[in-house]
Design a protein around this motif. Structure first.
Motif, mmCIF file in Angstrom:
data_model
loop_
_atom_site.group_PDB
_atom_site.id
_atom_site.type_symbol
_atom_site.label_atom_id
_atom_site.label_comp_id
_atom_site.label_asym_id
_atom_site.label_seq_id
_atom_site.Cartn_x
_atom_site.Cartn_y
_atom_site.Cartn_z
ATOM 1 N N ASP A 64 -9.632 -2.291 -3.952
ATOM 2 C CA ASP A 64 -10.326 -1.110 -3.451
ATOM 3 C C ASP A 64 -11.811 -0.969 -3.313
ATOM 4 N N ASN A 80 -2.120 6.980 3.272
ATOM 5 C CA ASN A 80 -0.731 6.736 3.612
ATOM 6 C C ASN A 80 -0.084 5.645 2.973
ATOM 7 N N ARG A 81 -0.933 5.198 2.035
ATOM 8 C CA ARG A 81 -0.692 3.556 1.257
ATOM 9 C C ARG A 81 0.763 3.744 0.642
ATOM 10 N N ASP A 82 1.055 5.139 0.226
ATOM 11 C CA ASP A 82 2.375 4.764 -0.736
ATOM 12 C C ASP A 82 3.455 4.791 0.492
ATOM 13 N N LYS A 83 3.465 5.093 1.339
ATOM 14 C CA LYS A 83 4.414 5.189 2.365
ATOM 15 C C LYS A 83 4.373 3.867 3.430
ATOM 16 N N GLY A 86 3.303 -1.334 0.851
ATOM 17 C CA GLY A 86 2.470 -2.767 0.326
ATOM 18 C C GLY A 86 1.748 -3.191 1.521
ATOM 19 N N ASP A 125 4.341 -4.646 -7.450
ATOM 20 C CA ASP A 125 5.051 -3.345 -6.811
ATOM 21 C C ASP A 125 6.493 -4.061 -6.493
ATOM 22 N N TRP A 128 8.789 -3.060 -3.227
ATOM 23 C CA TRP A 128 8.434 -3.504 -1.902
ATOM 24 C C TRP A 128 8.556 -4.804 -1.741
ATOM 25 N N LEU A 195 0.166 -3.646 -7.355
ATOM 26 C CA LEU A 195 -0.384 -2.408 -7.473
ATOM 27 C C LEU A 195 -1.959 -2.505 -8.083
ATOM 28 N N GLU A 196 -2.670 -1.711 -7.840
ATOM 29 C CA GLU A 196 -4.069 -1.513 -8.174
ATOM 30 C C GLU A 196 -4.326 -1.699 -9.499
ATOM 31 N N GLU A 576 10.824 -1.202 5.242
ATOM 32 C CA GLU A 576 9.466 -1.319 5.485
ATOM 33 C C GLU A 576 9.044 -0.955 6.782
ATOM 34 N N ASP A 579 8.795 5.023 6.672
ATOM 35 C CA ASP A 579 8.901 5.854 5.293
ATOM 36 C C ASP A 579 10.387 6.331 5.322
#
Length: 834
Positions: A64, A80-83, A86, A125, A128, A195-196, A576, A579
């Motif tokens: 980030d 929209n990252r979570d949707k 990855g 993650d 995904w 994941l960050e 993928e 969403d």
């Protein structure tokens, strides 16, 4: 007018410290020197405290922090990252069969073990993650009874020829060749989104540990020479390799210290003063590292360069103080008095120079990239530490230790020799530039360099200019892995994603589908794009399947019922692609490279398409995917490049004006910096180094640090001129006092950063080359251009009148002799030939 040959600001020689008035000097001088023991005790305690804290400082990086988070396009990605499944921080692991193809029981078992080990790795993650062993990777086929599908890896797989044949059919049906299976069927790819933060600890991912884990638990554990080879690419692996390279770079710190010590000792021939110069600079580095730990920072591949710069800057400024004390001691002044004299003469120039250094760093804060802001803050803190350690602590320590008597005497003898009027030596050569002929030559040569450099610099590019990871060497393991993947897979790791947004549950809307299909076709026409995947493409595939795989149906139909049915199949079998809320759809372009021109063309194409097709029901947003994020970063870098230089020059001009109180002197100080900046950009263009996150700070740093030369040299020269000295003599005495050390500073700074050129980290090597060039060229420019420009801008009226009178007399004499020469020439003309 009587002119003194004694340097301006020269103070009486006091051999007995009891004869010195300790109440003299400004408030800061009295506070520090009249309480020396207390000041040293405080500094010692601070060093112990910060040293203890520095031991806990970690080395890491953050995905980030590498991206411009305030930019509108990055905000789209974050929102929209979570949707998006990855589409940001992703590692790709490829397992290659060296003998035969992938359809071997033993090889597939190895792939399964690799898949399982990756699945259990902290920070992955898992939802995904994709590979032929993941149940979420499915095949779908149209039959007479409808669509039928399942996991690509058969449920009854047992390694038999029958199950192998079924697996191959499933791979072809799912169209995985070129994405999760290589085009030659010799390797398998595992896509691992990260994941960050580690969900179990809440801590930011340790990329160094993650990368080392991949090497130990994946590459070393499962790779078999001659049978199985593992290839790993992705941001986390690249950063991990950079962190490993940092460990090697730290060894250059010691080498730089040895080189600096050698240069200073060769100049002074005094062990104790050389040791104190190094100690004070090391103290500043310790205070810096401890402060970073207290503030919650860590060292990353970019900020790890800051301690090098702080040390080099510290050594250079300390050398000026040490030189001043040595000269006074050589004249017989007591070491305590000499330390205070030097403090008085050089504190303002040193403070202003360090302030200019800090400005050169702090101006980087305008760049909307957190990792650069962290670098700017760390460097500014380091420079603040130098104000204490090198402007205060060093003179105090030298007031106790003094300098070697032999070294001081040698310095005095050398000064006497250099003070003679003879033209020999460096000073004798340089002072020629205070005369008309040499000054004109220097100015014209600089003008030619400026124009030529500007012309060459027009070829300077923004962003990466090479394939692979330009942060690493071309022959690094990482870039070899990138080369393998790009050569064997149709879907490269350079993924550029456009985010299509529709109202909840409206992804199957026929109009929206048709627009996504049009965007896919437009992106395919952009140079550098290999292929494009989208919901509309998958829908077309399913719809054709409903029509017995008739290729005429490979498009978005006009039937809402058909698009709705296709969308439901895609949500179930290709998660993928859209969403679960059926509102966020990625349109992914896979690129042949991530060069700046490729990314620029894509951004322009998407912006144009969005302007023409956005509506209340669908919007096309930039940007996601590694290449999309890099494209936005290039935009920010391009916008910040000139703005940053404008700010740094504005700040330097203000500081110079405050110091010199003369706009003419400001021009004399700044013009050489401008020439060096332009030549540095030209060098970047010639060497094929683009302007990017890693190289953007270089020119700002070069300007901020380069002005030190002018501040030290020109401040003394102006002081001498204002006391009545002519330019040539004022410049000579300024060279004797601070100018010689200006040359020493240039060499020391260059020696401190040239070692980076051997770094395994490519961008550090580039920075080392560029900074070395700027330090040396700024030094040469200051020594030559300051006297040359001073000839035109800083001479007194008396000097100009005297020179004009001299020229006028010479002209009269020339005119008087001219008729006689003419008569003689005519007499010669009429003489008979012999």
């Amino acid at each position: 007018m009587a002119v003194s040959s004694k340097p301006a600001g020269a103070m009486p020689t006091i051999r007995d410290v009891n004869e010195f008035d300790k109440r003299s000097g400004n408030l800061l001088e009295r506070l520090v020197f009249n309480h020396r023991f207390l000041f040293l005790a405080v500094c010692a305690l601070l060093t112990l405290f910060f040293g203890y804290k520095a031991m806990s400082l970690t080395v890491n990086a953050s995905f980030d922090k590498m991206i411009p988070q305030s930019h509108a396009y990055i905000k789209n990605y974050v929102a929209n990252r979570d949707k998006l499944g990855g589409l940001g921080n992703v590692v790709r692991v490829v397992v290659e069969a060296k003998n035969g193809d992938i359809f071997q029981p033993e090889f597939l078992e190895t792939v399964k073990k690799v898949n399982d080990d990756l699945f259990l790795t902290p920070g992955v993650d898992r939802a995904w993650m994709k590979s032929i062993w993941m149940s979420g990777v499915r095949w779908v086929v149209a039959t007479e009874e409808g669509f039928r599908g399942g996991a690509v890896m058969p449920d009854d797989y047992n390694g038999s020829p029958v199950s192998m044949a079924k697996l191959r059919t499933n791979i072809d049906t799912a169209r995985l060749v070129g994405s999760l299976v290589s085009k030659d069927y010799k390797s398998v790819m595992i896509v691992v989104p990260l994941l960050e933060k580690d969900p179990s600890t809440g801590q930011a991912m340790d990329y160094g540990a993650f990368s080392r884990g991949l090497e130990k638990n994946i590459r070393d554990k499962h790779g078999v020479a001659g049978k199985v080879e593992i290839h790993i690419v992705g941001f986390a692996k690249m950063i991990g390799d950079l962190i490993d390279g940092m460990m090697q770079v730290l060894a250059y710190f010691g080498f730089a210290a040895v080189v600096a010590a050698g240069i200073i000792y060769a100049y002074t021939r005094c062990q104790r003063s050389t040791a104190l110069v190094l100690v004070c600079s090391f103290v500043a580095v310790i205070w810096l590292l401890g402060s970073l730990q207290l503030l919650g920072f860590y060292l990353d591949p970019y900020s790890v360069l800051v301690p090098f710069l702080v040390f080099a800057i510290g050594v250079s400024h300390a050398a000026q103080k040490m030189n001043g004390i040595m000269q006074d001691v050589g004249r017989g002044t007591h070491k305590y008095v000499a330390a205070r004299y030097t403090f008085r003469r050089l504190f303002l120039a040193g403070f202003t120079a360090l302030l200019a250094d800090a400005v050169g760093f702090a101006v980087l804060m305008v760049i909307d990239i957190p990792v650069i802001k962290d670098l700017a803050l760390a460097a500014s803190i380091g420079v603040a530490m130098l104000i204490v350690t090198n402007l205060l602590l060093l003179p105090v320590m030298l007031s106790f230790s003094g300098v070697s008597a032999k070294a001081a005497q040698r310095s005095l003898v050398k000064e006497a020799v250099e003070g003679s009027a003879g033209p020999g030596g460096m000073i004798g050569f340089l002072e020629r530039f205070t005369t008309r002929r040499w000054a004109w030559g220097a100015v014209l040569a600089s003008a030619i360099l400026l124009v030529g450099g500007f012309y060459v610099s027009l070829g300077l590019k923004i962003g990466d200019l090479d394939a692979g990871a330009p942060e690493l060497r071309a022959d690094s393991r990482y870039n070899k892995d990138v080369g393998y993947i790009n050569g064997h897979y149709g879907l490269s790791s350079d993924q550029f994603v456009v985010i299509a947004k529709v109202p909840e549950g409206m992804c199957s809307d026929m109009v929206a589908m048709k627009k996504m299909e049009n965007l896919s076709w437009k992106l395919r026409g952009v140079p550098g794009v290999q292929t494009v995947t989208s919901l509309s493409e998958s829908a077309a595939y399913f719809i054709a399947g409903m029509q017995e795989d008739n290729p005429k149906w490979m498009s978005v139909p006009s039937s809402p019922a058909m698009t709705e049915a296709a969308a439901q199949l895609i949500i179930t079998n290709i998660p993928e692609a859209v969403d679960t809320g059926c509102s966020t759809i990625p349109v992914s372009a896979y690129l042949a490279d991530h060069k700046a021109e490729t990314l620029k063309g894509l951004v322009a194409a998407v912006e144009e398409f969005a302007r023409e097709n956005d509506s209340k029901d669908i919007k096309f947003l930039l940007a996601a995917g590694p290449a999309g994020i890099e494209a936005v970063t290039n935009i920010v870098v391009h916008e910040a490049n000139r703005l940053m230089l404008l700010y740094v020059y504005a700040a330097v001009i203000v500081l110079c004006f405050v110091t010199f109180r003369s706009w003419r002197a400001v021009l004399v100080a700044v013009i050489p910096l401008v020439v060096t900046s332009v030549l540095c950009e030209a060098l970047m263009a010639v060497l094929g180094i683009g302007v990017k996150v890693a190289t953007l700070p270089v020119i700002a740093l070069g300007v901020g640090i380069g002005v030190d030369y002018a501040l030290y040299l020109l401040s003394v020269q102006l002081q001498n001129q204002r006391s009545g000295m002519p330019l040539r003599q004022a410049y000579r005495q300024a060279m004797q006092f601070t100018g010689k050390v200006v040359a020493l500073i240039g060499v020391t700074l260059a020696a401190g950063v040239i070692t980076w050129a051997w770094s395994p980290i490519k961008f550090q090597a580039d920075m080392g080359i560029l900074l070395t060039f700027m330090f040396v060229w700024n030094m040469v420019g200051a020594l030559i251009m300051i006297p040359a420009l001073s000839y035109f801008l800083l001479r007194s009226k008396e000097e100009k009148l005297a020179e004009n009178a001299s020229v006028h007399k010479a002209s009269i004499a020339e005119s008087a002799a001219s008729p006689l020469r003419t008569v003689a020439a005519r007499v010669e003309e009429y003489q008979p030939a012999k």
